[in-house]
Scaffold this motif. Structure first.
Motif, PDB file in Angstrom:
ATOM      1  N   TRP A   1       0.855  -1.188   0.000  1.00 16.34           N
ATOM      2  CA  TRP A   1       0.000   0.000   0.000  1.00 16.34           C
ATOM      3  C   TRP A   1       0.890   1.237   0.000  1.00 16.34           C
ATOM      4  O   TRP A   1       1.162   1.811   1.052  1.00 16.34           O
ATOM      5  CB  TRP A   1      -0.939  -0.004   1.210  1.00 16.34           C
TER       6      TRP A   1
ATOM      7  N   SER B   1       1.316   4.411   0.240  1.00 17.73           N
ATOM      8  CA  SER B   1       0.598   5.632   0.599  1.00 17.73           C
ATOM      9  C   SER B   1       1.252   6.253   1.830  1.00 17.73           C
ATOM     10  O   SER B   1       1.481   5.555   2.832  1.00 17.73           O
ATOM     11  CB  SER B   1      -0.873   5.311   0.890  1.00 17.73           C
TER      12      SER B   1
ATOM     13  N   THR C   1       5.314   9.054  -7.501  1.00 19.20           N
ATOM     14  CA  THR C   1       5.356   9.035  -6.030  1.00 19.20           C
ATOM     15  C   THR C   1       5.178   7.620  -5.498  1.00 19.20           C
ATOM     16  O   THR C   1       5.907   7.189  -4.588  1.00 19.20           O
ATOM     17  CB  THR C   1       4.246   9.941  -5.462  1.00 19.20           C
ATOM     18  N   ASN C   2       4.218   6.871  -6.057  1.00 19.34           N
ATOM     19  CA  ASN C   2       3.990   5.501  -5.604  1.00 19.34           C
ATOM     20  C   ASN C   2       5.205   4.615  -5.858  1.00 19.34           C
ATOM     21  O   ASN C   2       5.582   3.793  -5.017  1.00 19.34           O
ATOM     22  CB  ASN C   2       2.762   4.914  -6.302  1.00 19.34           C
TER      23      ASN C   2
END
Length: 263
Positions: A141, A143, A223-224
């Motif tokens: 994930w 994030s 970014t991920n």
């Protein structure tokens, strides 16, 4: 005491010379490739990454003193931050063990050598738990919000375990064959659990953000993608943290990063 001080200064100068020679050898071996790599780096993002990394080291130094004060009533604790930061340079050349020896030689007399070892291993264990948990989550994930929530939860769990003495119990089992503990080494003084949660959270998020920005600065990643590669680097750091002889786990961390990032 004067002879010991002179020996420490000689050792410090020698370590700096060896470190500079080591860096020069790395650069001189492939100077052209180094220049091409530097040219491709985003200087603004890289500068931000370095600033965040330096700030993370300052917070880590405060956390080191926080843990050390849990074993000793240290009134003049600010100079200990400087000792910790200097010892971090020694980690690179010739290796992490020298970092601990450097701290032992400069810390106040009332601080037992076993307490110094215990504090450093405490810090490594806590870092591995928090950073490792954040790294595993980030793989599945990617994030920042999710990472922040996990870091806060793990920091709270660490603080609670610290208060109950679970971390000391684990360290006692791990280190008993190698270290002879004194009566007061595992005795904890009162501490602020909220402060501990805050310090760990700020340190972990600074480290993660610094590495993610560095990924952006070096490679054209989203970014991920940067977060995922940062997670690989965090998990490979855990492997390098277990190697005490190799300078900062050089080679171990890189091998782990390449292996994880290619999965």
């Amino acid at each position: 005491m004067q002879r010991k001080s002179i020996l420490i200064r000689i050792l410090s100068v020698a370590l700096v010379v060896v470190a500079c020679g080591f860096i020069y050898h790395l650069l001189a071996e492939d100077w052209g490739q180094f220049l091409r790599s530097i040219a491709a780096v985003n200087p603004r993002l890289f500068g931000i990454s370095v600033a965040l990394g330096l700030l993370a080291n300052m917070v880590a130094a405060y956390f080191y003193v926080f843990l050390l004060r849990g074993h000793h009533d240290l009134h003049h604790w600010r100079p200990l931050i400087k000792i910790f930061l200097i010892s971090q340079v020694v980690r690179y050349v010739p290796g992490k063990v020298w970092s601990y020896l450097y701290q032992m030689s400069l810390l106040p007399v009332e601080v037992r050598k076993t307490t110094t070892v215990l504090t450093n291993v405490e810090m490594i264990l806590i870092s591995m738990l928090v950073v490792g948990g954040a790294g595993v989550l980030a793989l599945f994930w990617p994030s920042f919000f999710g990472i922040f929530v996990v870091v806060v939860c793990l920091s709270a769990a660490v603080s609670f375990s610290y208060r109950l003495g679970l971390i000391d119990w684990v360290l006692k089992k791990l280190l008993r064959p190698f270290v002879r503990f004194g009566v007061y080494d595992l005795k904890k003084r009162p501490y602020n659990p909220v402060e501990m949660i805050l310090v760990i959270t700020v340190w972990a998020m600074l480290v993660i953000t610094s590495l993610t920005v560095a990924m952006h600065a070096i490679w054209p990643l989203s970014t991920n993608e940067s977060i995922v590669y940062t997670a690989c680097l965090l998990l490979s750091w855990i492997l390098s943290a277990l190697v005490f002889i190799v300078p900062v786990g050089i080679g171990v961390r890189e091998t782990g990063f390449v292996a994880l990032s290619t999965l």
